[in-house]
Design an enzyme around this catalytic site. Structure first.
Site, mmCIF file in Angstrom:
data_model
loop_
_atom_site.group_PDB
_atom_site.id
_atom_site.type_symbol
_atom_site.label_atom_id
_atom_site.label_comp_id
_atom_site.label_asym_id
_atom_site.label_seq_id
_atom_site.Cartn_x
_atom_site.Cartn_y
_atom_site.Cartn_z
ATOM 1 N N GLU B 58 -0.374 15.926 -0.421
ATOM 2 C CA GLU B 58 -1.065 15.177 -1.475
ATOM 3 C C GLU B 58 -2.041 14.148 -0.920
ATOM 4 O OE1 GLU B 58 2.230 15.635 -1.250
ATOM 5 O OE2 GLU B 58 2.669 16.968 -2.930
ATOM 6 N N PHE B 83 3.937 12.428 -7.571
ATOM 7 C CA PHE B 83 3.284 12.734 -6.288
ATOM 8 C C PHE B 83 1.796 12.368 -6.309
ATOM 9 C CE2 PHE B 83 6.506 16.259 -6.908
ATOM 10 C CZ PHE B 83 7.507 15.558 -6.261
ATOM 11 N N ARG B 167 5.440 16.771 -19.485
ATOM 12 C CA ARG B 167 5.701 18.176 -19.171
ATOM 13 C C ARG B 167 5.815 19.030 -20.431
ATOM 14 N NH1 ARG B 167 10.084 21.664 -19.017
ATOM 15 N NH2 ARG B 167 11.406 20.052 -19.910
#
Ligand code: TPP
Ligand code: MG
Lengths: 285, 315
Positions: B58, B83, B167
């Site tokens: 990342e 992340f 999500r």
């Protein structure tokens, strides 16, 4: 294979001395900054800005320019001195390094300083940033190249190895990296802090083409830069074997001058040494 | 407004990238081995040459995006919120925010409704982390339709930006026409009311709308504000709410420290507002694995919690 004429090389050597004088002057005036890693980076940066790179100080944002990213941002004085000598901004600015209300920040910033491509200072980012430039170049089918200099200690950073893998994965043959292999970082010798050897094998095992030169020999650097530009399908790493503090006798290989500027006496001594070298070089031209 | 219909904001993100990719050739997309989840895979399939799979790296992704931006590209870099922010804070700080790079960090899986993956994956600090960065714009779209519109605005507005969605599928709150004039830096009054203003963002806007309906049955008139821009905050709207309603409640799927609630409280305090005020969100703790509804229930973010909190606040 050295093929450059003597005078041409001496002129670049002379430029290197001038840059070193700027560095000492800047750090002395600023009363802070990093002499050791600035001095070890001089010849490579001179080779890039005064010979090898295609760039135009009158048009710093030219989309077709070659780019240089100074990932080891604490060597900012070397970059600033080179940019000023090339004409990106007034040489007088150099004396205002690290002063309030002035342009030249302690570490490079791309938003305020003409010619600075990337904001650095937090070690480990620059190679990734250079990868981004190289990817954009491929996408736009431009033939500019991107150069990035990392410190040897800097390659302790995990992100460097993410970027190393990425550059090779994307076959970034428009990217040349240079590692300032001076064997010193802050807490000691690189091999004692966190072993780096074999630098050559590590980079080649990541899929890089690796060259190794005397990092204070302008001719060797120039030849390596040219060889790197001709390499296809893989990025090149040039290992610059250097001396931290190069050019000032009492700073050479002296870990105490990583991040401490010269005091008045040291400043005078350093300038005297550089003057002597400068005169000797001028006599040959 | 039809809130029974469900849609996934992640699909909206991926599909919008594909649409914009046709219109703006400078858009490039980067992902870190989560393209199937973030839905950048849709762009990857349509424009493989402009999609960069960066692997589980990342930090390299963010700095590479900044390099691309320095050459005029409009990079969207995606991963899970955890992340895409905390993991790479330093890269975002220097290469994106300090450099004013035109990088769009678009995170999915924000908040606790990530569910069963547990606290390691439930990012409840990202709005705070991104909000504190100078030059950074911070967005939290509330449904799939708004996600589309905000992704368009991100692509066409210069500057460093962070956006986070959840999500799960989310109730559809808007029609496309409702949002054609929305701007970055504003909030939206979804329901008007006079007793209390519920200022919510992201997934919590739909919960606030549900709470508003229950409250109105009980004789409480609640205003619901969709504060889809966390930064720059629509301070005028906050002050207006403070003047026109007797209480303000912020609701976010995020820590109560430093995010939407933090931002609103700063404005209220500095303006000497006497308005009653409360922050709902995760109370400075890590949560746990579970179904989203179970987590909302246990950690105080369900509709009944909002109803109860409002009633207590305005008493
Ligand atoms: C991420 C990060 N950690 C620590 C530092 C502090 N620091 C500045 S220079 C330096 C040593 C760098 O060593 P090296 O890369 O070998 O540079 P050089 O020897 O060329 O000066 C450190 C640790 C930093 N700038 N960034
Ligand atoms: Mg070193």
């Amino acid at each position: 294979m050295k093929q450059h004429n003597e005078e041409f090389v001496r002129k670049l050597d002379l430029t290197s001395v001038k840059i070193r004088k700027h560095i000492i002057e800047m750090l002395y005036r600023a009363k802070s900054g990093h002499p050791g890693g600035s001095l070890s980076a001089v010849e490579a940066i001179v080779a890039l800005y005064f010979h090898h790179m295609n760039h135009n100080p009158k048009n710093p944002k030219d989309p077709n320019r070659d780019r240089f990213v100074l990932s080891k941002g604490h060597a900012a004085p070397t970059l600033y001195a080179a940019l000023a000598e090339c004409g990106y901004f007034d040489v007088k600015e150099l004396l205002l390094l690290r002063q309030i209300n002035c342009m030249l920040q302690g570490h490079p910033v791309c938003t305020h300083i003409p010619g600075v491509e990337a904001s650095t200072g937090s070690l480990g980012h620059g190679l990734s940033f250079a990868n981004g430039i190289a990817l954009a170049g491929k996408l736009d089918k431009k033939d500019y190249r991107v150069y990035v200099m990392v410190g040897d200690g800097e390659t302790n950073e995990g992100q460097i190895w993410e970027a190393a893998a990425s550059a090779s994965h994307y076959k970034l043959d428009n990217l040349t990296a240079l590692i300032d292999r001076n064997f010193l970082q802050i807490d000691g010798n690189t091999e004692d802090v966190l072993r780096l050897e074999s630098v050559r094998d590590r980079w080649s095992s990541f899929g890089w083409y690796v060259l190794e030169v005397d990092g204070h020999d302008i001719e060797e650097i120039i030849d390596a830069l040219l060889t790197a530009s001709e390499q296809k399908n893989q990025p090149t790493m040039i290992i610059l074997n250097t001396v931290k503090g190069k050019g000032i006798s009492f700073m050479e290989n002296n870990i105490d001058f990583h991040g401490v500027p010269p005091n008045e006496m040291e400043y005078k001594l350093a300038m005297k040494e550089l003057d002597t070298v400068q005169k000797a070089l001028e006599a040959t031209l | 407004m039809n809130k029974k219909e469900m849609a996934n904001p992640r699909d909206a993100y991926g599909e919008t990238l594909v649409e914009l990719g046709g219109k703006y050739r400078d858009i490039v997309v980067l992902d870190a081995d989560l393209s199937k989840s973030t839905k950048t895979i849709l762009f990857a399939k349509k424009y493989p040459e402009r999609f960069f799979e960066m692997g589980i790296a990342e930090a390299n992704m963010i700095s590479t995006a900044a390099g691309l931006a320095s050459c005029g590209k409009i990079p969207f870099a995606s991963s899970f919120a955890v992340f895409a922010t905390g993991r790479v804070y330093d890269q975002i700080r220097i290469d994106v925010a300090y450099s004013r790079a035109n990088v769009k960090i678009f995170a999915t899986h924000g908040g606790i409704s990530v569910g069963k993956d547990g606290a390691s994956h439930q990012m409840i600090e990202d709005l705070t982390l991104m909000r504190v960065l100078p030059n950074m714009t911070v967005l939290a779209p509330s449904d799939a339709i708004q996600t589309r519109r905000l992704v368009e605005l991100m692509a066409t507005t210069e500057g460093p930006m962070y956006a986070r969605i959840g999500r799960a599928n989310a109730p559809v709150l808007y029609k496309k026409e409702d949002l054609k004039d929305i701007k970055i830096g504003k909030g939206l009054v979804v329901k008007d009311g006079s007793d209390v203003s519920i200022i919510a963002c992201g997934t919590m806007v739909a919960q606030a709308v549900d709470a508003q309906e229950k409250l109105s049955q009980d004789g409480v008139s609640a205003r619901v504000v969709d504060m889809y821009t966390i930064k720059p905050l629509d301070e005028k709207l906050v002050i207006k709410c403070a003047r026109e309603t007797n209480a303000i409640l912020t609701v976010e799927e995020h820590s109560v420290i430093g995010g939407l609630g933090g931002a609103v409280s700063e404005v209220l305090a500095e303006n000497g507002s006497p308005t009653k005020f409360k922050r709902m969100g995760v109370q400075d703790m890590f949560c746990e694995s579970g179904e989203p509804e179970e987590l909302f229930e246990k950690y105080g973010l369900s509709t009944p919690h909002i109803v109860k909190t409002v009633k207590k606040l305005i008493k």
